[in-house]
Design a protein around this motif. Sequence first.
Motif, PDB file in Angstrom:
ATOM      1  N   GLN A 118       9.702  13.180  14.078  1.00 12.92           N
ATOM      2  CA  GLN A 118      10.758  13.030  12.882  1.00 12.92           C
ATOM      3  C   GLN A 118      10.809  11.810  12.414  1.00 12.92           C
ATOM      4  OE1 GLN A 118      12.097  15.745  11.441  1.00 12.92           O
ATOM      5  NE2 GLN A 118      10.568  17.020  12.589  1.00 12.92           N
ATOM      6  N   LYS A 119      10.777  10.822  13.358  1.00 11.76           N
ATOM      7  CA  LYS A 119      10.986   9.660  12.959  1.00 11.76           C
ATOM      8  C   LYS A 119       9.785   8.926  12.099  1.00 11.76           C
ATOM      9  CE  LYS A 119      11.757   4.715  14.918  1.00 11.76           C
ATOM     10  NZ  LYS A 119      12.028   4.161  15.941  1.00 11.76           N
ATOM     11  N   ASP A 120       8.633   9.425  12.557  1.00 13.57           N
ATOM     12  CA  ASP A 120       7.562   8.912  11.769  1.00 13.57           C
ATOM     13  C   ASP A 120       7.413   9.498  10.366  1.00 13.57           C
ATOM     14  OD1 ASP A 120       6.567   7.205  13.765  1.00 13.57           O
ATOM     15  OD2 ASP A 120       4.985   8.707  14.342  1.00 13.57           O
ATOM     16  N   LYS A 121       8.149  10.568   9.963  1.00 16.78           N
ATOM     17  CA  LYS A 121       7.884  11.241   8.812  1.00 16.78           C
ATOM     18  C   LYS A 121       8.615  10.665   7.720  1.00 16.78           C
ATOM     19  CE  LYS A 121       7.466  16.258  10.293  1.00 16.78           C
ATOM     20  NZ  LYS A 121       8.457  17.479  10.189  1.00 16.78           N
ATOM     21  N   LYS A 122       9.460   9.662   8.158  1.00 14.52           N
ATOM     22  CA  LYS A 122      10.226   8.721   6.942  1.00 14.52           C
ATOM     23  C   LYS A 122       9.361   7.838   6.336  1.00 14.52           C
ATOM     24  CE  LYS A 122      14.819   8.969   9.604  1.00 14.52           C
ATOM     25  NZ  LYS A 122      15.588   8.305  10.238  1.00 14.52           N
ATOM     26  N   TRP A 123       8.560   7.275   6.996  1.00 14.86           N
ATOM     27  CA  TRP A 123       7.698   6.540   6.526  1.00 14.86           C
ATOM     28  C   TRP A 123       6.320   7.032   5.738  1.00 14.86           C
ATOM     29  CZ3 TRP A 123       2.461   6.405   8.254  1.00 14.86           C
ATOM     30  CH2 TRP A 123       2.496   6.305   9.522  1.00 14.86           C
ATOM     31  N   ILE A 124       5.985   8.352   6.840  1.00 13.60           N
ATOM     32  CA  ILE A 124       4.747   9.145   5.986  1.00 13.60           C
ATOM     33  C   ILE A 124       5.222   9.534   4.560  1.00 13.60           C
ATOM     34  CG2 ILE A 124       3.678  11.241   6.228  1.00 13.60           C
ATOM     35  CD1 ILE A 124       3.647  10.723   9.405  1.00 13.60           C
ATOM     36  N   ASN A 125       6.299   9.812   4.315  1.00 18.43           N
ATOM     37  CA  ASN A 125       6.747  10.522   3.169  1.00 18.43           C
ATOM     38  C   ASN A 125       7.081   9.188   2.318  1.00 18.43           C
ATOM     39  OD1 ASN A 125       6.715  13.004   3.947  1.00 18.43           O
ATOM     40  ND2 ASN A 125       8.897  13.114   4.717  1.00 18.43           N
ATOM     41  N   ASN A 126       7.226   8.063   2.589  1.00 21.77           N
ATOM     42  CA  ASN A 126       7.270   6.936   1.758  1.00 21.77           C
ATOM     43  C   ASN A 126       6.622   5.928   1.661  1.00 21.77           C
ATOM     44  OD1 ASN A 126      10.189   7.851   0.351  1.00 21.77           O
ATOM     45  ND2 ASN A 126      10.522   8.065   2.345  1.00 21.77           N
ATOM     46  N   PRO A 127       5.127   6.395   1.754  1.00 20.30           N
ATOM     47  CA  PRO A 127       4.083   5.143   2.111  1.00 20.30           C
ATOM     48  C   PRO A 127       4.106   4.043   1.372  1.00 20.30           C
ATOM     49  CG  PRO A 127       2.902   6.977   1.087  1.00 20.30           C
ATOM     50  CD  PRO A 127       4.344   7.294   1.109  1.00 20.30           C
ATOM     51  N   VAL A 128       4.083   4.065  -0.066  1.00 23.20           N
ATOM     52  CA  VAL A 128       4.092   2.874  -0.883  1.00 23.20           C
ATOM     53  C   VAL A 128       5.205   1.798  -0.708  1.00 23.20           C
ATOM     54  CG1 VAL A 128       3.829   2.170  -3.174  1.00 23.20           C
ATOM     55  CG2 VAL A 128       2.526   4.048  -2.414  1.00 23.20           C
ATOM     56  N   SER A 129       6.496   2.409  -0.757  1.00 25.54           N
ATOM     57  CA  SER A 129       7.430   1.644  -0.784  1.00 25.54           C
ATOM     58  C   SER A 129       7.303   0.868   0.758  1.00 25.54           C
ATOM     59  CB  SER A 129       8.892   2.188  -0.931  1.00 25.54           C
ATOM     60  OG  SER A 129       8.981   3.243  -0.006  1.00 25.54           O
ATOM     61  N   THR A 130       7.075   1.792   1.856  1.00 23.55           N
ATOM     62  CA  THR A 130       7.041   0.895   3.233  1.00 23.55           C
ATOM     63  C   THR A 130       6.305  -0.327   3.298  1.00 23.55           C
ATOM     64  OG1 THR A 130       7.386   3.262   4.359  1.00 23.55           O
ATOM     65  CG2 THR A 130       6.427   1.761   5.399  1.00 23.55           C
ATOM     66  N   GLN A 131       4.919   0.018   2.517  1.00 19.04           N
ATOM     67  CA  GLN A 131       4.060  -1.135   2.628  1.00 19.04           C
ATOM     68  C   GLN A 131       4.414  -2.308   1.734  1.00 19.04           C
ATOM     69  OE1 GLN A 131       0.057  -1.603   3.814  1.00 19.04           O
ATOM     70  NE2 GLN A 131       1.554  -0.807   5.412  1.00 19.04           N
ATOM     71  N   GLU A 132       5.214  -1.944   0.560  1.00 17.44           N
ATOM     72  CA  GLU A 132       5.612  -3.067  -0.210  1.00 17.44           C
ATOM     73  C   GLU A 132       6.666  -3.895   0.593  1.00 17.44           C
ATOM     74  OE1 GLU A 132       6.960  -0.932  -3.619  1.00 17.44           O
ATOM     75  OE2 GLU A 132       4.880  -1.126  -4.685  1.00 17.44           O
ATOM     76  N   LYS A 133       7.499  -3.033   1.206  1.00 15.67           N
ATOM     77  CA  LYS A 133       8.704  -3.683   2.112  1.00 15.67           C
ATOM     78  C   LYS A 133       7.921  -4.550   3.315  1.00 15.67           C
ATOM     79  CE  LYS A 133      12.704  -2.845   4.725  1.00 15.67           C
ATOM     80  NZ  LYS A 133      13.763  -1.462   5.103  1.00 15.67           N
ATOM     81  N   ILE A 134       7.067  -4.023   3.854  1.00 15.66           N
ATOM     82  CA  ILE A 134       6.563  -4.833   4.769  1.00 15.66           C
ATOM     83  C   ILE A 134       5.697  -6.148   4.515  1.00 15.66           C
ATOM     84  CG2 ILE A 134       4.509  -4.882   6.466  1.00 15.66           C
ATOM     85  CD1 ILE A 134       5.159  -2.024   7.151  1.00 15.66           C
ATOM     86  N   LEU A 135       5.275  -6.129   3.191  1.00 16.16           N
ATOM     87  CA  LEU A 135       4.460  -7.395   2.625  1.00 16.16           C
ATOM     88  C   LEU A 135       5.614  -8.308   2.280  1.00 16.16           C
ATOM     89  CD1 LEU A 135       2.175  -8.949   1.370  1.00 16.16           C
ATOM     90  CD2 LEU A 135       2.573  -7.935  -0.810  1.00 16.16           C
ATOM     91  N   LEU A 136       6.854  -8.016   1.718  1.00 14.91           N
ATOM     92  CA  LEU A 136       7.726  -9.081   1.247  1.00 14.91           C
ATOM     93  C   LEU A 136       8.430  -9.586   2.766  1.00 14.91           C
ATOM     94  CD1 LEU A 136       9.221  -7.289  -1.758  1.00 14.91           C
ATOM     95  CD2 LEU A 136       7.480  -9.161  -1.642  1.00 14.91           C
ATOM     96  N   ASP A 137       8.439  -8.608   3.495  1.00 13.56           N
ATOM     97  CA  ASP A 137       9.066  -9.277   4.876  1.00 13.56           C
ATOM     98  C   ASP A 137       8.138 -10.241   5.456  1.00 13.56           C
ATOM     99  OD1 ASP A 137      11.213  -8.895   7.164  1.00 13.56           O
ATOM    100  OD2 ASP A 137       9.586  -7.982   8.187  1.00 13.56           O
TER     101      ASP A 137
END
Length: 501
Positions: A15-34
Amino acid sequence: MKTFLAQIFAKYIVQKDKKWINNPVSTQEKILLDLIDRAKNTTFGKDHHFDQIKSYEDFKRLVPVQDYEGLRKYFDQVVEGKVDVLWPGKPIYLAKTSGTTSGTKYIPLSKESIPYHINSARNALLHYVNETGNANFLKGKMIFLQGSPILEEKKGLKFGRLSGIVAHYVPKYLQTNRMPSWETNCIEEWETKVDEVVRETIPENMTLISGIPPWLIMYFERLLKVSGKENIQNLFPELQLMVTGGVNYEPYREKVNQLIGRNIDCIQTYPASEGFIAYQDTQKKEDLLLLLNNGMFYEFIPVDEFHQDAPTRISIKDVEIGKDYVLIMNTNAGLWGYNIGDTVRFTSINPYRIVVSGRIKHFTSAFGEHVIAHEVEHALQKTLEIHKASVSEFTVAPQVNPVDGLPYHEWFVEFENYPNDLAEFAKELDLQMQKQNVYYQDLITGNILRNLVLTTVKKDAFQEYMKSIGKLGGQNKVPRLANDRSIADEFYVLNLTDKHN
């Protein structure tokens, strides 16, 4: 109790993984800036103006794609014990890997990156538990065969193979089930180590076995020889699950199931010293879930553009299904624009799933055909199905200057079960290759190449070859493809071809 708690925890993780699985692009963009923000005061960050990076377009403009050699001056500073070079502070480990051009490579592992290596392996098992409801493998013994956990220490840094490093992080709840013993894991010489693993595991109730496919086959064959059993199922009746990584499992699946005596569930994984990249999250598909929330920002370069002066460089949002890309990584251990040498192919973008299609340095392209691993593996698999045969291992090399006739691709194949007609098998294999690679087909139909030549080799020939170059065991594997005759010629020098030729 272990199985009950595992099922509850598995549901939570999925269930926790579904959060980033359902928001892949924003997850990756956030990681890059971080990543950029955290590393802006490092030597690399200052050299590449991280303080000016506000978007992926800025990042591409300021940070070039490089391999180990391109980043060597920074890696050398890290090895010397300097701080704040590629990532804040010092790495807590340096993973040793062997490179074809760079000799021994030292890949940093930070306190931020280590948990992702450990938790990803755990989560692969939990996704399996959640989908199948089966956690009974936790009741028996499990092999996590690794490199030696003995680590060197120099200038405040610990050095070792990644598999040896992660051996220090096996969860306490698995320690009592874990095989082989610490002492056996510390054995460096591979054949001695396998013999000890066989000795220790034969009397045990093995329920999970983990390793790269060539090692699994070697281990199973030794078990059967020593025990005298007909198959592994008779020796380990409770064996339920295998975990593999390092190479595509499909060419080995039939052979492994044959040795076991039945089909068995398998979780394929894609771990690397640079990061834990993907794992098989469902038994319904063979492809792997790309882990987009693992502290890494991925980039992709189309394989057919990679050697151009200005190849296309894209993020996850622009990838296409069915296209081969060189994988580029940026990580929370301080890798930037880093080409790990692997190529991947997307099979799905909802969610993002991949297969590892090969190595950018492992290809056959003596005439511009650029045949890659995924193509030869798929062609062989289809041919094996048609001819009801099986193989243990294979590799492909070009023959550019034959004694007579046109040049050709030579396939060195170690059959487990031979086809009834080798000539027909070779003919079908060539047709399947033409279906996989249109450039190869054009060369055949244009009489630039003749049809492939099938050279069968003796049993255990690949093990003998690896032993001859000092790379038997561990994570070492024979390349599926070469663009020269260095491997091919050795098979003749070592007299490893067999009587079927």
